[in-house]
Design a protein around this motif. Structure first.
Motif, PDB file in Angstrom:
ATOM      1  N   GLN A 195       0.843  -1.191   0.000  1.00  0.00           N
ATOM      2  CA  GLN A 195       0.000   0.000   0.000  1.00  0.00           C
ATOM      3  C   GLN A 195       0.881   1.246   0.000  1.00  0.00           C
ATOM      4  O   GLN A 195       1.864   1.308   0.734  1.00  0.00           O
ATOM      5  N   VAL A 196       0.535   2.238  -0.811  1.00  0.00           N
ATOM      6  CA  VAL A 196       1.306   3.488  -0.817  1.00  0.00           C
ATOM      7  C   VAL A 196       0.752   4.456   0.222  1.00  0.00           C
ATOM      8  O   VAL A 196      -0.438   4.414   0.559  1.00  0.00           O
ATOM      9  N   SER A 197       1.616   5.334   0.710  1.00  0.00           N
ATOM     10  CA  SER A 197       1.224   6.400   1.623  1.00  0.00           C
ATOM     11  C   SER A 197       1.165   7.711   0.848  1.00  0.00           C
ATOM     12  O   SER A 197       2.045   7.985   0.024  1.00  0.00           O
ATOM     13  N   LEU A 198       0.134   8.509   1.118  1.00  0.00           N
ATOM     14  CA  LEU A 198      -0.047   9.784   0.433  1.00  0.00           C
ATOM     15  C   LEU A 198       0.375  10.934   1.331  1.00  0.00           C
ATOM     16  O   LEU A 198       0.166  10.899   2.543  1.00  0.00           O
ATOM     17  N   ILE A 199       0.969  11.966   0.714  1.00  0.00           N
ATOM     18  CA  ILE A 199       1.312  13.194   1.426  1.00  0.00           C
ATOM     19  C   ILE A 199       0.776  14.375   0.613  1.00  0.00           C
ATOM     20  O   ILE A 199       0.602  14.259  -0.605  1.00  0.00           O
ATOM     21  N   PRO A 200       0.519  15.513   1.254  1.00  0.00           N
ATOM     22  CA  PRO A 200       0.040  16.681   0.506  1.00  0.00           C
ATOM     23  C   PRO A 200       1.119  17.216  -0.433  1.00  0.00           C
ATOM     24  O   PRO A 200       2.263  17.443  -0.027  1.00  0.00           O
ATOM     25  N   GLY A 201       0.749  17.413  -1.698  1.00  0.00           N
ATOM     26  CA  GLY A 201       1.636  18.086  -2.641  1.00  0.00           C
ATOM     27  C   GLY A 201       1.352  19.572  -2.635  1.00  0.00           C
ATOM     28  O   GLY A 201       0.717  20.095  -1.717  1.00  0.00           O
ATOM     29  N   ASN A 202       1.834  20.286  -3.652  1.00  0.00           N
ATOM     30  CA  ASN A 202       1.498  21.711  -3.786  1.00  0.00           C
ATOM     31  C   ASN A 202       0.892  21.945  -5.166  1.00  0.00           C
ATOM     32  O   ASN A 202       1.399  21.456  -6.174  1.00  0.00           O
ATOM     33  N   PRO A 203      -0.218  22.695  -5.227  1.00  0.00           N
ATOM     34  CA  PRO A 203      -0.994  22.832  -6.474  1.00  0.00           C
ATOM     35  C   PRO A 203      -0.193  23.363  -7.658  1.00  0.00           C
ATOM     36  O   PRO A 203      -0.453  22.986  -8.799  1.00  0.00           O
ATOM     37  N   GLU A 204       0.762  24.247  -7.407  1.00  0.00           N
ATOM     38  CA  GLU A 204       1.516  24.830  -8.518  1.00  0.00           C
ATOM     39  C   GLU A 204       2.572  23.882  -9.082  1.00  0.00           C
ATOM     40  O   GLU A 204       3.238  24.204 -10.083  1.00  0.00           O
ATOM     41  N   ASN A 205       2.701  22.714  -8.498  1.00  0.00           N
ATOM     42  CA  ASN A 205       3.677  21.717  -8.953  1.00  0.00           C
ATOM     43  C   ASN A 205       3.159  20.985 -10.186  1.00  0.00           C
ATOM     44  O   ASN A 205       2.996  19.778 -10.205  1.00  0.00           O
ATOM     45  N   ILE A 206       2.897  21.735 -11.252  1.00  0.00           N
ATOM     46  CA  ILE A 206       2.350  21.146 -12.474  1.00  0.00           C
ATOM     47  C   ILE A 206       3.472  20.556 -13.328  1.00  0.00           C
ATOM     48  O   ILE A 206       4.635  20.948 -13.210  1.00  0.00           O
ATOM     49  N   LYS A 207       3.086  19.642 -14.189  1.00  0.00           N
ATOM     50  CA  LYS A 207       4.014  19.070 -15.159  1.00  0.00           C
ATOM     51  C   LYS A 207       3.963  19.928 -16.417  1.00  0.00           C
ATOM     52  O   LYS A 207       2.927  20.000 -17.081  1.00  0.00           O
ATOM     53  N   LEU A 208       5.058  20.597 -16.747  1.00  0.00           N
ATOM     54  CA  LEU A 208       5.091  21.496 -17.903  1.00  0.00           C
ATOM     55  C   LEU A 208       4.984  20.663 -19.178  1.00  0.00           C
ATOM     56  O   LEU A 208       5.886  19.907 -19.517  1.00  0.00           O
ATOM     57  N   THR A 209       3.878  20.839 -19.882  1.00  0.00           N
ATOM     58  CA  THR A 209       3.574  19.975 -21.024  1.00  0.00           C
ATOM     59  C   THR A 209       3.231  20.764 -22.279  1.00  0.00           C
ATOM     60  O   THR A 209       3.612  20.370 -23.385  1.00  0.00           O
ATOM     61  N   THR A 210       2.512  21.882 -22.147  1.00  0.00           N
ATOM     62  CA  THR A 210       2.037  22.655 -23.292  1.00  0.00           C
ATOM     63  C   THR A 210       2.604  24.075 -23.238  1.00  0.00           C
ATOM     64  O   THR A 210       3.111  24.517 -22.203  1.00  0.00           O
ATOM     65  N   PRO A 211       2.524  24.825 -24.348  1.00  0.00           N
ATOM     66  CA  PRO A 211       2.991  26.221 -24.333  1.00  0.00           C
ATOM     67  C   PRO A 211       2.300  27.056 -23.260  1.00  0.00           C
ATOM     68  O   PRO A 211       2.917  27.963 -22.678  1.00  0.00           O
ATOM     69  N   GLU A 212       1.034  26.760 -22.972  1.00  0.00           N
ATOM     70  CA  GLU A 212       0.321  27.501 -21.936  1.00  0.00           C
ATOM     71  C   GLU A 212       0.951  27.278 -20.560  1.00  0.00           C
ATOM     72  O   GLU A 212       0.966  28.180 -19.712  1.00  0.00           O
ATOM     73  N   ASP A 213       1.487  26.092 -20.359  1.00  0.00           N
ATOM     74  CA  ASP A 213       2.158  25.802 -19.094  1.00  0.00           C
ATOM     75  C   ASP A 213       3.402  26.671 -18.917  1.00  0.00           C
ATOM     76  O   ASP A 213       3.739  27.072 -17.796  1.00  0.00           O
ATOM     77  N   MET A 214       4.090  26.961 -20.009  1.00  0.00           N
ATOM     78  CA  MET A 214       5.288  27.800 -19.924  1.00  0.00           C
ATOM     79  C   MET A 214       4.926  29.235 -19.561  1.00  0.00           C
ATOM     80  O   MET A 214       5.677  29.920 -18.857  1.00  0.00           O
ATOM     81  N   VAL A 215       3.775  29.695 -20.034  1.00  0.00           N
ATOM     82  CA  VAL A 215       3.304  31.030 -19.654  1.00  0.00           C
ATOM     83  C   VAL A 215       3.054  31.066 -18.142  1.00  0.00           C
ATOM     84  O   VAL A 215       3.427  32.011 -17.452  1.00  0.00           O
ATOM     85  N   TYR A 216       2.415  30.008 -17.642  1.00  0.00           N
ATOM     86  CA  TYR A 216       2.150  29.909 -16.199  1.00  0.00           C
ATOM     87  C   TYR A 216       3.469  29.822 -15.425  1.00  0.00           C
ATOM     88  O   TYR A 216       3.604  30.400 -14.344  1.00  0.00           O
ATOM     89  N   ALA A 217       4.450  29.117 -15.984  1.00  0.00           N
ATOM     90  CA  ALA A 217       5.751  29.001 -15.332  1.00  0.00           C
ATOM     91  C   ALA A 217       6.419  30.368 -15.186  1.00  0.00           C
ATOM     92  O   ALA A 217       6.975  30.688 -14.133  1.00  0.00           O
ATOM     93  N   ASP A 218       6.360  31.167 -16.239  1.00  0.00           N
ATOM     94  CA  ASP A 218       6.930  32.513 -16.159  1.00  0.00           C
ATOM     95  C   ASP A 218       6.222  33.342 -15.100  1.00  0.00           C
ATOM     96  O   ASP A 218       6.844  34.113 -14.363  1.00  0.00           O
ATOM     97  N   PHE A 219       4.889  33.173 -15.002  1.00  0.00           N
ATOM     98  CA  PHE A 219       4.123  33.877 -13.977  1.00  0.00           C
ATOM     99  C   PHE A 219       4.590  33.480 -12.574  1.00  0.00           C
ATOM    100  O   PHE A 219       4.794  34.333 -11.702  1.00  0.00           O
ATOM    101  N   LEU A 220       4.790  32.174 -12.347  1.00  0.00           N
ATOM    102  CA  LEU A 220       5.212  31.708 -11.033  1.00  0.00           C
ATOM    103  C   LEU A 220       6.599  32.222 -10.675  1.00  0.00           C
ATOM    104  O   LEU A 220       6.865  32.597  -9.529  1.00  0.00           O
ATOM    105  N   ILE A 221       7.489  32.240 -11.669  1.00  0.00           N
ATOM    106  CA  ILE A 221       8.839  32.755 -11.425  1.00  0.00           C
ATOM    107  C   ILE A 221       8.781  34.231 -11.044  1.00  0.00           C
ATOM    108  O   ILE A 221       9.415  34.668 -10.079  1.00  0.00           O
ATOM    109  N   ASN A 222       8.023  35.003 -11.793  1.00  0.00           N
ATOM    110  CA  ASN A 222       7.904  36.433 -11.497  1.00  0.00           C
ATOM    111  C   ASN A 222       7.238  36.666 -10.143  1.00  0.00           C
ATOM    112  O   ASN A 222       7.614  37.585  -9.402  1.00  0.00           O
ATOM    113  N   LEU A 223       6.254  35.825  -9.817  1.00  0.00           N
ATOM    114  CA  LEU A 223       5.575  35.944  -8.533  1.00  0.00           C
ATOM    115  C   LEU A 223       6.536  35.703  -7.375  1.00  0.00           C
ATOM    116  O   LEU A 223       6.485  36.384  -6.341  1.00  0.00           O
TER     117      LEU A 223
END
Length: 229
Positions: A195-223
């Motif tokens: 059985q695996v154990s679950l822990i809370p992650g963080n919502p902004e920990n997205i997998k960068l997959t599409t060009p839109e994700d890179m826009v969000y990544a730049d936003f997070l860096i600037n933030l």
């Protein structure tokens, strides 16, 4: 306990639409993969860091390391024909036999240091630690005949990485033949009956997959650079 982290960067990033794989795309002037390596290094500089890359990308990566004067110590390992095979190659390359290993998507550079640290702590205690986040939206289950049914979202979680394990157990788990249901490292571990154990992650920990994700990544860096009042 000794610690290692296997950062899987074997994908070609076809959904990103560019000529360069997503793990090498720049955020704030630096490749995504370097940001991810730095997170783990900040958690514990003694972590054995392993980057799993397509062998054809070795020269490119070395050039990027040199050009960016990147000094975080890490080892480079050739990936396989699937994520399963790439992770297995990474696990085999770890220099010790007893300890902990975090397996992480290299294109998730926004994982919080606290999540990484918590994953090692839980894996040491229970054998595994899988980062997950709760769903915010309502969900429905689709059937083969075109119908859909409401599902209680509180019973579901979105799975992220890191997925951290006691090294001996996850190495044993990856000795099996690859199966279609192995969608992540947790499913490989569960195949052993554990059985695996679950822990809370963080919502902004997205997998960068599409060009839109890179826009969000730049936003997070600037933030992150915005002074807090």
């Amino acid at each position: 306990m000794k610690k290692a982290a296997v950062l899987v960067a074997g994908g070609k990033g076809t959904r990103m639409g560019g000529s360069i794989s997503k793990q090498y795309l720049p955020i704030a002037g630096k490749p995504v993969l370097m940001h991810t390596l730095e997170v783990f290094y900040r958690v514990d500089p003694s972590i054995e860091l392993i980057v799993v890359l397509p062998e054809s990308d070795f020269e490119l990566w070395e050039e990027l390391v040199k050009n960016h004067q990147f000094t975080v110590p890490h080892h480079r390992v050739a990936g396989g024909n699937s994520r399963f095979q790439s992770v297995r190659n990474g696990l085999k390359s770890i220099s010790f036999d007893e300890g902990l290993v975090a397996i992480h998507d290299a294109v998730r550079p926004f994982v919080k240091e606290e999540v990484v640290a918590a994953s090692f702590e839980e894996a040491a205690r229970s054998g595994s630690a899988i980062a997950v986040v709760a769903l915010k939206d309502s969900i429905r289950k689709l059937t083969d005949d075109g119908k859909s049914f409401f599902q209680e979202r509180q019973y579901f979680r979105l799975v992220q990485t890191p997925q951290t394990f006691q090294l001996a157990k996850i190495r044993k788990a990856f000795q099996v033949t690859e199966l279609p249901q192995f969608t992540d490292d947790a499913t490989v571990y569960e195949h052993q009956g554990w059985q695996v154990s679950l822990i809370p992650g963080n919502p902004e920990n997205i997998k960068l997959t599409t060009p839109e994700d890179m826009v969000y990544a730049d936003f997070l860096i600037n933030l992150s650079k915005t002074p807090k009042i």
